[in-house]
Design a protein around this motif. Structure first.
Motif, PDB file in Angstrom:
ATOM      1  N   GLU A 239     101.754 171.791  98.668  1.00  0.00           N
ATOM      2  CA  GLU A 239     100.785 171.399  99.804  1.00  0.00           C
ATOM      3  C   GLU A 239      99.787 170.324  99.183  1.00  0.00           C
ATOM      4  O   GLU A 239      99.447 169.411 100.064  1.00  0.00           O
ATOM      5  N   ALA A 240      99.582 170.388  98.129  1.00  0.00           N
ATOM      6  CA  ALA A 240      98.456 169.309  97.509  1.00  0.00           C
ATOM      7  C   ALA A 240      98.987 167.975  97.473  1.00  0.00           C
ATOM      8  O   ALA A 240      98.381 166.990  97.893  1.00  0.00           O
ATOM      9  N   VAL A 241     100.486 167.586  97.394  1.00  0.00           N
ATOM     10  CA  VAL A 241     100.969 166.363  97.317  1.00  0.00           C
ATOM     11  C   VAL A 241     100.856 165.794  98.694  1.00  0.00           C
ATOM     12  O   VAL A 241     101.364 164.536  99.014  1.00  0.00           O
ATOM     13  N   LYS A 242     100.596 166.632  99.608  1.00  0.00           N
ATOM     14  CA  LYS A 242     100.423 166.098 101.080  1.00  0.00           C
ATOM     15  C   LYS A 242      99.408 165.051 101.284  1.00  0.00           C
ATOM     16  O   LYS A 242      99.594 164.383 102.457  1.00  0.00           O
ATOM     17  N   ASN A 243      98.604 165.265 100.415  1.00  0.00           N
ATOM     18  CA  ASN A 243      97.279 164.309 100.343  1.00  0.00           C
ATOM     19  C   ASN A 243      97.252 163.256  99.324  1.00  0.00           C
ATOM     20  O   ASN A 243      96.159 162.745  99.012  1.00  0.00           O
ATOM     21  N   ALA A 244      98.289 163.095  98.680  1.00  0.00           N
ATOM     22  CA  ALA A 244      98.562 162.353  97.229  1.00  0.00           C
ATOM     23  C   ALA A 244      98.317 160.851  97.907  1.00  0.00           C
ATOM     24  O   ALA A 244      99.040 160.454  99.037  1.00  0.00           O
ATOM     25  N   THR A 245      97.665 160.278  96.932  1.00  0.00           N
ATOM     26  CA  THR A 245      97.389 158.549  97.411  1.00  0.00           C
ATOM     27  C   THR A 245      97.984 157.935  96.081  1.00  0.00           C
ATOM     28  O   THR A 245      98.217 156.650  96.318  1.00  0.00           O
ATOM     29  N   VAL A 246      98.041 158.574  94.799  1.00  0.00           N
ATOM     30  CA  VAL A 246      98.597 157.761  93.800  1.00  0.00           C
ATOM     31  C   VAL A 246     100.191 158.015  93.707  1.00  0.00           C
ATOM     32  O   VAL A 246     100.702 159.139  94.141  1.00  0.00           O
ATOM     33  N   PRO A 247     100.945 157.088  93.272  1.00  0.00           N
ATOM     34  CA  PRO A 247     102.445 157.275  93.016  1.00  0.00           C
ATOM     35  C   PRO A 247     102.765 158.499  92.211  1.00  0.00           C
ATOM     36  O   PRO A 247     102.157 158.610  91.169  1.00  0.00           O
ATOM     37  N   ILE A 248     104.009 159.074  92.482  1.00  0.00           N
ATOM     38  CA  ILE A 248     104.440 160.321  91.681  1.00  0.00           C
ATOM     39  C   ILE A 248     105.755 160.180  91.572  1.00  0.00           C
ATOM     40  O   ILE A 248     106.557 159.930  92.391  1.00  0.00           O
ATOM     41  N   ILE A 249     106.141 160.236  90.200  1.00  0.00           N
ATOM     42  CA  ILE A 249     107.585 160.104  89.896  1.00  0.00           C
ATOM     43  C   ILE A 249     108.004 161.755  89.329  1.00  0.00           C
ATOM     44  O   ILE A 249     107.060 162.296  88.482  1.00  0.00           O
ATOM     45  N   TYR A 250     108.920 162.105  89.908  1.00  0.00           N
ATOM     46  CA  TYR A 250     109.431 163.713  89.651  1.00  0.00           C
ATOM     47  C   TYR A 250     110.787 163.602  88.577  1.00  0.00           C
ATOM     48  O   TYR A 250     111.819 162.766  88.973  1.00  0.00           O
ATOM     49  N   PHE A 251     110.574 164.282  87.632  1.00  0.00           N
ATOM     50  CA  PHE A 251     111.949 164.865  86.857  1.00  0.00           C
ATOM     51  C   PHE A 251     112.311 166.130  86.700  1.00  0.00           C
ATOM     52  O   PHE A 251     111.404 166.991  86.949  1.00  0.00           O
ATOM     53  N   HIS A 252     113.577 166.430  86.909  1.00  0.00           N
ATOM     54  CA  HIS A 252     114.058 167.729  87.006  1.00  0.00           C
ATOM     55  C   HIS A 252     115.647 167.848  86.511  1.00  0.00           C
ATOM     56  O   HIS A 252     116.222 166.928  86.973  1.00  0.00           O
ATOM     57  N   GLY A 253     115.803 168.698  85.625  1.00  0.00           N
ATOM     58  CA  GLY A 253     117.153 169.068  85.255  1.00  0.00           C
ATOM     59  C   GLY A 253     118.114 169.919  86.344  1.00  0.00           C
ATOM     60  O   GLY A 253     117.355 170.856  86.751  1.00  0.00           O
ATOM     61  N   THR A 254     118.983 169.561  86.559  1.00  0.00           N
ATOM     62  CA  THR A 254     119.962 170.244  87.440  1.00  0.00           C
ATOM     63  C   THR A 254     120.386 171.792  86.917  1.00  0.00           C
ATOM     64  O   THR A 254     120.846 172.446  87.499  1.00  0.00           O
ATOM     65  N   GLY A 255     120.195 171.733  85.546  1.00  0.00           N
ATOM     66  CA  GLY A 255     120.670 172.773  84.811  1.00  0.00           C
ATOM     67  C   GLY A 255     119.523 173.944  84.562  1.00  0.00           C
ATOM     68  O   GLY A 255     119.751 174.894  83.852  1.00  0.00           O
TER      69      GLY A 255
END
Length: 305
Positions: A239-255
């Motif tokens: 919910e929080a990121v719906k109001n984000a104004t700064v760039p966001i990069i996500y990392f996540h492992g598929t395992g």
């Protein structure tokens, strides 16, 4: 009279169960002793034991400054600052659930240096060298994060550039910060294997324990309210990121079988600002950088460049 006794008995049972849930999920004993070079439990971490211990020894022996601030509720919070280059961007880094900065973020310091950044690693409340007994899944931790942002700006200068970085619960916490009115110094966010909400990850854990989600989650939530004095339902990164104004990069492992990568995908989908999602094939929880350092560094560098 009988009805009153039954009501009192039910109230007592609910209170006891809620307290037990609170102790299991949120309470940590400050007398707990961290092994100097421990790694997280689980076979997935064994192949990386040597490099993780090497990194921990490196940062322990590195030159650093130790800072302490007072939280909004009177706790002494501790952070360590490792400088690569004076005036370079600073990554304000938050660790995972029941972790500590020197263990969970040891590779983060080396990663920062390889990109020419300074590293500011924080022991979150109730963890490491910071005071407290209660972990709140980001609800109070995000307030501490905002205080650390203010500290960095005041200490290092009003032109300091800051990247908010977190892993696991730390990632969810920095995502919660994006709904706040962040200073212009914050130029971006790196969220590695965070959960979409505390409710989602707790319900997933309840299912894995072969317990009914209802009423189990209600007992957990009530325990947080009664004994931790916080509302766990306020921890909603998606919910929080719906109001984000700064760039966001996500990392996540598929395992990742602890925090599934679909949680980062959900947050990515909801993010209002410039964004990128990087999935690391086969990486377990918190192991994306260890699994593929070259890809991690390249994606991160390209995104912020």
């Amino acid at each position: 009279m009988i009805i009153l006794l039954i009501a009192i008995s039910l109230l007592l049972i609910v209170t006891v169960i809620s307290y037990l849930c609170f102790r299991v999920a949120f309470y940590t004993d400050r007398k707990e002793v961290y092994e100097e070079y421990s790694i997280p439990d689980g076979k997935i971490y064994e192949p990386y034991r040597d490099i993780m211990i090497k990194w921990m020894k490196e940062i322990k022996g590195s030159e650093k400054e130790i800072f302490t601030i007072k939280s909004f509720d009177g706790l002494n919070l501790t952070a360590r600052y490792y400088e690569c280059e004076k005036g370079a961007p600073i990554e304000l880094m938050l660790h995972g659930y029941r972790g500590n900065a020197q263990r969970d973020l040891c590779g983060g310091v080396q990663r920062c240096f390889s990109l020419g950044r300074n590293a500011f690693i924080v022991d979150m409340r109730a963890c490491g060298d910071s005071e407290g007994h209660i972990i709140t899944f980001g609800v109070n931790e995000v307030r501490d994060c905002l205080d650390w942002i203010d500290f960095i700006i005041n200490h290092f200068g009003e032109n300091t550039k800051i990247i908010l970085t977190g892993i696991s619960m730390g990632a969810s916490t920095v995502l919660l910060a994006t709904k706040e009115d962040l200073p212009k110094n914050v130029i971006g966010v790196l969220a590695d294997c965070g959960f979409s909400s505390a409710q989602a990850i707790i319900k997933k854990t309840i299912k894995e324990m072969k317990l009914p989600v209802f009423p189990s989650y209600q007992f957990v939530r009530l325990g947080a309210l009664l004994f931790g004095h916080f509302n766990i339902d306020k921890s909603k990164s998606d919910e929080a990121v719906k109001n984000a104004t700064v760039p966001i990069i996500y990392f996540h492992g598929t395992g990742d079988d602890f925090v599934p990568h679909y949680m980062s995908e959900l947050c990515y989908k909801e993010t209002a600002s410039r964004k990128k999602l990087v999935l690391i094939d086969g990486a377990g929880h918190g192991l994306s950088f260890l699994k593929d350092q070259d890809k991690y560094l390249t994606e991160l560098s390209d995104f912020f460049d």
